[in-house]
Design an enzyme around this catalytic site. Structure first.
Site, short mmCIF file in Angstrom:
data_model
loop_
_atom_site.label_atom_id
_atom_site.label_comp_id
_atom_site.label_asym_id
_atom_site.label_seq_id
_atom_site.Cartn_x
_atom_site.Cartn_y
_atom_site.Cartn_z
N THR A 14 -5.29 28.97 -37.75
CA THR A 14 -6.79 28.86 -38.30
C THR A 14 -7.58 29.24 -36.96
O THR A 14 -7.37 28.99 -35.94
CB THR A 14 -7.07 27.39 -38.67
N ASP A 15 -8.86 29.42 -37.36
CA ASP A 15 -9.70 29.25 -36.32
C ASP A 15 -9.95 27.78 -35.94
O ASP A 15 -9.43 27.03 -36.59
CB ASP A 15 -11.19 30.00 -36.41
N TRP A 16 -10.59 27.33 -34.92
CA TRP A 16 -10.33 26.21 -34.40
C TRP A 16 -11.18 25.13 -35.16
O TRP A 16 -12.58 25.27 -35.55
CB TRP A 16 -11.11 26.01 -32.93
#
Ligand code: BGC
Length: 785
Positions: free
Chosen positions: A281-283
């Site tokens: 995932t993105d953060w």
């Protein structure tokens, strides 16, 4: 339109401090070894693998800074780590930003006797403007060497979202408005970096083309535009370069978070494209950890305890099949087995930064674009005395802000670059600007990393120069340079006023300086040091020459001096269109969309999030596909750029006038001018409109010549395959090429077509059958010709 929560922005960072400590991590192809290791793990260990170990905030001193998860400081300043299971011989692995160089802490434990600076490379927009994939691969090799020598396993880049709108805050991190350029550049970068045995994470997958409401915006986009424009670059990068990892984006596409979308991550990415790596995932991206697991988003980054809990509970209560978790974890284990951390590589912490600085300097010069050069204003003549106006001449901008910023040891300013190249600079002006900047910086010190993302310190106001001083300068110096600077980055989009358009002070400066210099028959060069597109049309008549330097990394000033002095003949061309005015852009009406405050809800982090929505009504007509098809004249078209020499195009040949599997196109490019130079040669195809409507031209290939001496000729060649003729048919859920006459155009830009030919396709070809997925949930009013 209403977009007040522009900076839900750094929700990510606000959240950090609200979270208790904890940890985690994960992700590749399911080798037998990986499966065997997974079979030996407890549920807790599996969940640990799938959720990252949290993060310390870059720029915040490690021990007392906010921390999420039980992160470990393997490499200070890295964005995250994955969990280790020592009993199984699985080490923690380290991922760090990305994409203009490795982002890590340069000074550790307050000890500046040993530093950990990384090279600040030219930003992606500049690299794309080189149109030179070999060069980009070379940059990647050097960047990847720093990743390896600083003990990092994966760099979080390249980023290749489409530059859909000129105001996109992260456009500097992205390559182009065109998917072919984006995909080829990203593939070259991935190959270069990964040749070191370290990984990449191509991001942000997918349709993450704005920063406004970035955590919650639902991108509504047609299947065709998604396939042809937004997915295409990722498809090219995945198929040509096998990135180790893909980073899903924050946004939703047609109603579903990308990180929770099985059809995106499995049906398209893994089944159709045969991706073998891990998806992270993105953060803090997405909402539902269990849905992310089910979607095949193997690794949740940076990882928070609530995600572990949710996955554990779901396995225990049967709502998540353990086989899904096992598969995701096997991907992660396979990834770990490939890392330098697993191989225990004795990294040096001493990459050869001075060798890399030389590559950075030449790459930067290759991607700067000469937009105007009346009566050979440039190159500067030997011994000319130069007056440099504009704050940015003395504080050049190497790259954008946020996670895309690199902690580099220095940035060479224009003034330093010119002095270093032996030009005489006017000292009075230099001192005035430097004092102004020093004063401002003293009064407005930069805040911490998070605070800067949430509320960036404004750049110093443009110094107002008196008419008298300009008059004096115009007498004492031979030529004036004016630098206009722009910066932007993660968390917010740019604004139209005082950003896309010049500020009143900048306009005033251009006016004063050009009037004074022109009155004495002297010239003025305007230098644009920006990561994205700005207005040029409204003031271009005043300048004698305009050089768009983009953001060239730490060696920027030297690279500009190389071009101004003529040591390097400019060969960059635009990989984005520069419109006459902002409203001309086909996406202007639908950027950055609308928001629904009445639907505000708590997100995964327990914070109020206002959903946003953006509809890509322009469909496939992004960038030059729009300007050409709808006959809207831009200020500078896609593919445009000048040289100090001229090129002739001749001897156009097609291997056949009837398409059968492929066609070879060749042409001769001759340097017809007086000095050596390189030319970017572009191949466009105008396809017949049959079952499918087609843009008037589409880029299908590009080549940059070698440095051609005056009079020298190079034969360039392009292979056209059936895939190059096909467009995505929503009705047939397939890529199809309609029968008819195809026009092949070889040009110096998307409108400066030099050679034309054509061939016939007699029967329709279905080049690929796809799955019916990612369908818009609402009726769209898409643009058509
Ligand atoms: C950015 C990513 C970046 C990550 C880690 C996110 O906010 O969108 O591009 O890789 O942070 O720093």
């Amino acid at each position: 339109m209403n977009f007040t929560s522009q900076n839900d922005c750094d929700m990510k960072y606000i959240l950090l401090s609200t979270f208790p400590l904890f940890l985690f991590s994960n992700a590749f192809t399911q080798s037998d070894k990986a499966k065997e290791l997974v079979s030996k793990m407890s549920l807790e260990q599996k969940v640990n693998m799938a959720v990252g170990m949290g993060m310390k905030i870059p720029g915040v001193n490690s021990n007392n800074g906010p921390v999420v998860g039980q992160t470990m400081d393997k490499v200070p300043g890295a964005a995250g780590t994955t969990f280790s299971i020592s009993q199984l011989g699985l080490p923690a692995t380290v991922v760090a930003d990305g994409p203009a160089g490795l982002r890590i802490e340069p000074i550790r434990n307050n000890d500046s006797s040993k530093t950990y600076y990384a090279t600040g490379w030219p930003v992606a927009t500049l690299l794309a403007s080189t149109w030179d994939t070999e060069l980009v691969e070379k940059v990647g090799q050097a960047m990847g060497n720093e990743v390896k020598e600083y003990g990092v396993d994966v760099i979080l880049g390249p980023a290749l979202n489409i530059q859909r709108n000129p105001l996109g805050g992260r456009n500097f991190e992205y390559y182009s408005e065109d998917p072919l350029v984006s995909g080829k550049m990203a593939a070259a970068m991935v190959k270069g970096i990964q040749s070191n045995g370290v990984g990449t994470s191509i991001k942000h997958f997918v349709a993450n083309n704005q920063e406004t409401n970035r955590y919650s915006v639902n991108t509504i986009v047609s299947e065709r535009a998604l396939r042809e424009i937004y997915l295409k670059g990722f498809e090219i990068a995945v198929k040509e370069s096998n990135p180790w990892t893909v980073m899903s984006s924050y946004n939703l596409v047609n109603g579903t978070y990308t990180s929770e979308n099985y059809d995106l991550l499995n049906t398209i990415l893994r089944k159709e494209w045969k991706f073998k790596g891990i998806v992270m995932t993105d953060w803090f991206g997405g909402k539902d950890a269990v849905a992310q697991m089910k979607a095949g988003n193997d690794l949740l980054m940076p990882g928070i305890p609530a995600q572990k809990q949710a996955i554990t509970d779901a396995v225990k209560n049967g709502s998540l099949d353990i086989k899904i978790l096992d598969e995701n974890v096997a991907h992660i284990v396979d990834y770990i087995l490939n890392t330098q951390s697993y191989k225990n590589y004795p990294f040096s912490n001493k990459p050869d930064l001075s060798a890399h600085a030389k590559i950075a300097r030449s790459a930067a010069a290759e991607g700067m674009v000469l937009l105007k050069n009346s009566s050979n204003t440039l190159p500067l003549k030997n011994g000319e005395k130069v007056a440099a106006f504009g704050n940015t001449s003395y504080a050049f901008i190497a790259g954008g802000t946020g996670s895309g910023n690199v902690n580099k040891a220095y940035t060479v300013s224009l003034a330093q670059g010119l002095t270093g190249s032996g030009f005489l600079m006017d000292d009075e002006l230099k001192n005035l600007y430097q004092n102004h900047l020093n004063d401002y910086n003293k009064k407005n010190p930069k805040k911490g990393f998070i605070a800067e993302i949430m509320n960036p310190t404004a750049p110093a106001p443009e110094l107002s120069i008196s008419k008298d001083l300009v008059e004096r300068e115009s007498e004492q110096t031979d030529i004036a340079l004016i630098t206009i600077g722009r910066n932007a980055g993660e968390g917010r989009d740019r604004k139209k006023e005082n950003d896309f358009y010049l500020s009143g002070a900048e306009k005033e400066l251009i006016k004063k300086v050009t009037e004074a210099y022109h009155a004495k028959g002297k010239k003025v060069v305007v230098i644009v040091n920006a990561g994205g597109v700005i207005d040029i049309a409204s003031w271009s008549n005043d300048a004698d020459a305009i050089l768009l330097t983009w953001q060239g990394g730490q060696e920027s000033g030297n690279a500009v001096a190389d071009i101004l002095s003529g040591n390097v003949n400019p060969s960059g061309k635009l990989a984005v269109t520069i419109p006459v005015k902002y409203e001309d852009d086909p996406t202007a009406k639908n950027f950055p969309g609308i928001e629904f405050p009445e639907k505000a809800a708590m997100n995964m982090m327990g914070r109020k999030a206002i959903p946003g929505e953006v509809t890509y009504e322009e469909g496939i007509y992004v960038g030059y596909r729009y300007y050409n098809s709808f006959k809207v004249k831009p200020a500078y078209e896609f593919g445009y750029g000048l040289s100090y020499t001229n090129f002739d195009y001749s001897n156009f040949q097609l291997s056949s006038n009837l398409f059968n599997k492929k066609i070879l196109v060749t042409a001769d490019i001759t340097n017809s001018g007086k000095i050596a130079g390189k030319e970017v040669v572009q191949l466009y195809i105008s396809a017949p409109s049959g079952e499918l409507e087609k843009p008037s031209e589409e880029l299908k290939g590009f080549v940059k010549t070698k440095l051609l001496s005056p009079g020298e000729t190079q034969k360039v060649s392009f292979e056209i395959t059936a895939d190059d003729l096909a467009s995505y048919s929503t009705d047939s859920t397939a890529w199809i090429a309609d029968p008819g006459k195809y026009i092949v155009k070889i040009g110096a830009s998307s409108t400066d077509i030099k050679l034309i030919g054509n061939f016939e396709l007699t029967n329709k070809i279905v080049t690929e059958k796809c799955h019916k997925v990612l369908i818009p949930q609402v009726k769209m009013n898409e643009k058509h010709q």
